[in-house]
Structure formats: C-alpha cells, structure tokens
Write an enzyme that holds these catalytic residues in place. Structure first.
Site, PDB file in Angstrom:
ATOM      1  N   HIS A 316       0.826  -1.216   0.000  1.00 21.72           N
ATOM      2  CA  HIS A 316       0.000   0.000   0.000  1.00 21.72           C
ATOM      3  C   HIS A 316       0.862   1.268   0.000  1.00 21.72           C
ATOM      4  O   HIS A 316       1.871   1.347   0.706  1.00 21.72           O
ATOM      5  CB  HIS A 316      -0.909   0.016   1.229  1.00 21.72           C
ATOM      6  CG  HIS A 316      -1.650   1.302   1.405  1.00 21.72           C
ATOM      7  ND1 HIS A 316      -2.549   1.777   0.480  1.00 21.72           N
ATOM      8  CD2 HIS A 316      -1.614   2.231   2.397  1.00 21.72           C
ATOM      9  CE1 HIS A 316      -3.042   2.927   0.892  1.00 21.72           C
ATOM     10  NE2 HIS A 316      -2.484   3.233   2.048  1.00 21.72           N
ATOM     11  N   SER A 317       0.473   2.248  -0.799  1.00 19.05           N
ATOM     12  CA  SER A 317       1.068   3.579  -0.785  1.00 19.05           C
ATOM     13  C   SER A 317       2.590   3.525  -0.926  1.00 19.05           C
ATOM     14  O   SER A 317       3.111   3.050  -1.937  1.00 19.05           O
ATOM     15  CB  SER A 317       0.638   4.304   0.500  1.00 19.05           C
ATOM     16  OG  SER A 317       1.060   5.638   0.507  1.00 19.05           O
ATOM     17  N   TYR A 318       3.349   3.978   0.095  1.00 16.45           N
ATOM     18  CA  TYR A 318       4.806   3.979   0.003  1.00 16.45           C
ATOM     19  C   TYR A 318       5.368   2.559  -0.032  1.00 16.45           C
ATOM     20  O   TYR A 318       6.488   2.339  -0.477  1.00 16.45           O
ATOM     21  CB  TYR A 318       5.409   4.748   1.179  1.00 16.45           C
ATOM     22  CG  TYR A 318       6.826   5.219   0.916  1.00 16.45           C
ATOM     23  CD1 TYR A 318       7.061   6.411   0.236  1.00 16.45           C
ATOM     24  CD2 TYR A 318       7.912   4.468   1.323  1.00 16.45           C
ATOM     25  CE1 TYR A 318       8.347   6.843  -0.022  1.00 16.45           C
ATOM     26  CE2 TYR A 318       9.210   4.894   1.063  1.00 16.45           C
ATOM     27  CZ  TYR A 318       9.422   6.080   0.391  1.00 16.45           C
ATOM     28  OH  TYR A 318      10.699   6.498   0.125  1.00 16.45           O
TER      29      TYR A 318
END
Length: 399
Positions: A316-318
């Site tokens: 997720h995300s980073y």
C-alpha cells in the site's frame, strides 16, 4: 512525498487517512524597533514615542519566541494513560473503538482550543493501538514476532517483523504485506481508520486470516520501524575560569555574568519548553534505516530463503515504492520467486526510481495498482506511467 492514505474496498466501506496532518503556524516576530508607521498603521504601538534601550533588549528576546511555544504554558500536563482502559476506551465485538461509559466513538477535540494537547493525546492513544494490534497479530493470527537484524547484539537498536509458522517452509504460497508511510506499524494500513472506523478497515488482519485460511504462509513487514528514540545526553560545560590564571576579581566578574546569562536562558526556556519535554535523539537500526532498506533486508534474510514456489505481495502507498526499489536492487531474484503484486494507491514512480525497461515490462504483466476512483471496481484508469495497469478501487480517497 510519502502518503499515509488507506483504501478499504470490496464488501467494506472505504475511508481516508490523514494521520498526523497538522497545519504549521507561522512565528510571531516583534517588529516595534525600526518599523515605519505604515507597517503598524492602526496599531497602538505606531503612536508610541521611541522606547529606551531596555525595550529593544526585550524585543530581541520576544522575537525568538514562537506563538505555538508560548501557548504551551497554559496546557494541562502531557501525562496520558498507557492503556486503553486508562483512556476509558475499548474495542467492541464489531472491532469499533468506543468509550466504555458512553459508548461514543473517539473524540479528538477533548479539550477545546488546545489543539496541540489534543494531538499529543491522540498520538499517545495511537501508540497504545499499535501495541494492541501487535498483540492481535500474535494471539488472534498466530504469527511469530521475529527480531531483526538477525545477528543483532544485545545492546544495538532492533526492529521486528511478524511471520506465520510456515512462512519459510510452505512449499506452495507465501503472502507478503507492506504498509505505507507515516505512523503506521506492522499489521496496520491506517491508524485513523482503526480509531474512527474499525479494526477490519484499518488493519491487515482480514488479509492475514484469509491468506492463512487459503493455505498461504504470511510475512508482515514493519518498514516504518527504522530507529529507536533515546533521550539526548546532557552536555556539561566546564567553566573556563576553573583552570584559569586570571586574578580572582576578574574571575568573580565573569562568574557573575555567567550566572546572569544562565538566569536569562532559564527564563526563556520556561516559555520555550514549559512542559519540560525530553529532547530525544534517533538511533537507526542497522540495514533497516528506511522502508526501502527494510524491504531489501527482509527479502535477503527471509523471503529469498523461503521454500514457496509462488510469492505474492500486497503493498500500500509507500509500500509500493519500496517494492519497486526492491525490484531494482534484486531484479533477477524477484522475477524468479514473485508471481503477482497487488498495489493499493501506490506512490511509486518508475521514472524517478529509474526502473529499467525489463522491470517495467515485468510490472505490466505481473502487477496491478488499485487506485482511488469513483468508477466501478476494476475499471481501467488512465496512467501516464509506462508500468503496471491502474484500475479503480471503486471508492474515492481525500488527499
């Protein structure tokens, strides 16, 4: 820029996470000296006669005081409970955080007009939530807490990950979970969703349980646990007059000036740090000083050593950026073991990370990025980057 934004889709509702978002205030600078009447037009100070030198000295002191810091002096003590029960909150049977007496959801603005104190209270609760989720990973998900670096000495800083019993021995399937940036830790997608929605929305627990039910081994990364904080040692400065050959009278004068200086410094410190908060320093964890380093370390020492023929990532995300960096550093190994990668609102960028053509081609075939969108689930979403497909997660996320 790292984001800490969580998307929880499918049968559950979606939500956003702006953990720790704070709008910085500017500093108030006293400009009474040397200001023109235009600069202070309409202000009482603009009609005052010139002030004597002592006012100028006070002005110099006040000009260095941040309004935020001055406001601290009226705060209640930053002394918060260290348990959920102490906060008078508990998770109910639906995994929702509720007040023990009123049954109401968590209230951020517990004290009106004390935003900093409320934020500190929220952060203290968040630390308790983190420990609570760790307990759930061990007790409810039957995961083991594994210390890293694997060869750490007793005295050096350490982090940890979580693994299922069969993570390294399962011959078929291994699921690896990587969260985004910010305050979240192993087992979490978004702290704000845990506090304001429920455990299923904000933690990785539903993913872990389903993976284990379907015969996967599981490894849960902890990419934001990069350092430990310790209190800064106090520096004791020895007076130069102690070993000086100066006359006693001169040393006495210097000592008097030194005492006056210390008195003024203590007076300023009273305003700068009225709560006497400890000054902390960071000691980074060897080979795990960033999310990217952590992903590579766990790959080298655990995932690459696993027996699984098929490794699957959910990032997720980073966490998506960390996976792409892992590919860049371990391209051949990743291609030989990883079957598919599910990204959610990944913030990776193949151009900025300088991912080569062969990596971009592999990502187009083996990765998919579910992104915030109001379009129906799995609808193709246009991308300007030549890497993996982007499809709708069927929900919108405020940034």
């Amino acid at each position: 820029m790292r984001n800490d934004v969580s998307v929880s889709c499918g049968p559950r509702k979606c939500g956003s996470n702006l953990v720790g978002a704070r709008i910085p205030r500017g500093k108030v600078i006293t400009t009474a000296r040397g200001s023109s009447s235009g600069e202070l037009e309409g202000h009482a100070s603009s009609r005052l006669p010139p002030q004597p030198c002592s006012w100028g000295q006070s002005s110099d002191l006040l000009s260095r005081i941040d309004l935020d810091e001055l406001m601290k002096k009226d705060e209640p003590p930053l002394d918060f409970p260290d348990t959920l029960e102490g906060f008078e909150y508990a998770f109910n049977e639906k995994g929702q955080l509720r007040h023990i007496k009123t049954g109401e959801p968590f209230v951020f603005n517990y004290r009106e007009d004390l935003h900093r104190w409320n934020q500190k209270r929220y952060e203290a609760l968040g630390e308790i939530i983190t420990k609570y989720v760790y307990e759930l990973l061990e007790k409810d998900c039957n995961l083991k807490k594994i210390s890293i670096p694997v060869d750490a000495t007793e005295s050096e800083p350490k982090s940890f990950i979580f693994m299922s019993e069969d993570a390294l021995t399962n011959p078929q399937k291994l699921m690896v979970l990587i969260h985004g940036s910010g305050v979240v830790r192993a087992g979490q997608w978004a702290r704000r969703l845990i506090i304001n929605e429920d455990l299923d929305s904000g933690t990785q627990i539903p993913f872990i349980k389903r993976a284990m039910d379907e015969g996967y081994g599981v490894i849960v990364l902890n990419p934001n646990e990069n350092y430990i904080e310790v209190e800064k040692p106090k520096i004791h400065v020895q007076s130069s007059s102690d070993s000086s050959d100066e006359p006693a009278e001169k040393r006495e004068r210097k000592d008097k000036v030194s005492k006056e200086t210390k008195k003024r410094r203590d007076f300023y410190e009273k305003y700068r740090n009225p709560q006497r908060e400890k000054e902390m320093m960071q000691l980074y964890i060897r080979e795990n000083g960033s999310p990217e380093e952590h992903a590579i370390y766990v790959w080298d020492h655990f995932i690459a050593q696993s027996a699984a023929e098929n490794v699957f990532f959910v990032a997720h995300s980073y966490g998506g950026l960390a996976f792409v960096e892992l590919m860049i550093q371990r391209e051949a190994d990743v291609k030989s073991k990883v079957t598919a990668v599910a990204l959610t609102d990944s913030v990776h960028n193949v151009w900025h990370q300088e991912a080569g053509k062969t990596i971009r081609e592999w990502m187009r075939e083996n990765c998919c990025n579910w992104v915030s969108s109001s379009e129906p689930l799995d609808t193709s979403v246009e991308s300007m980057l030549p890497d993996c497909p982007r499809v709708s997660a069927a929900c919108s996320t405020e940034m």
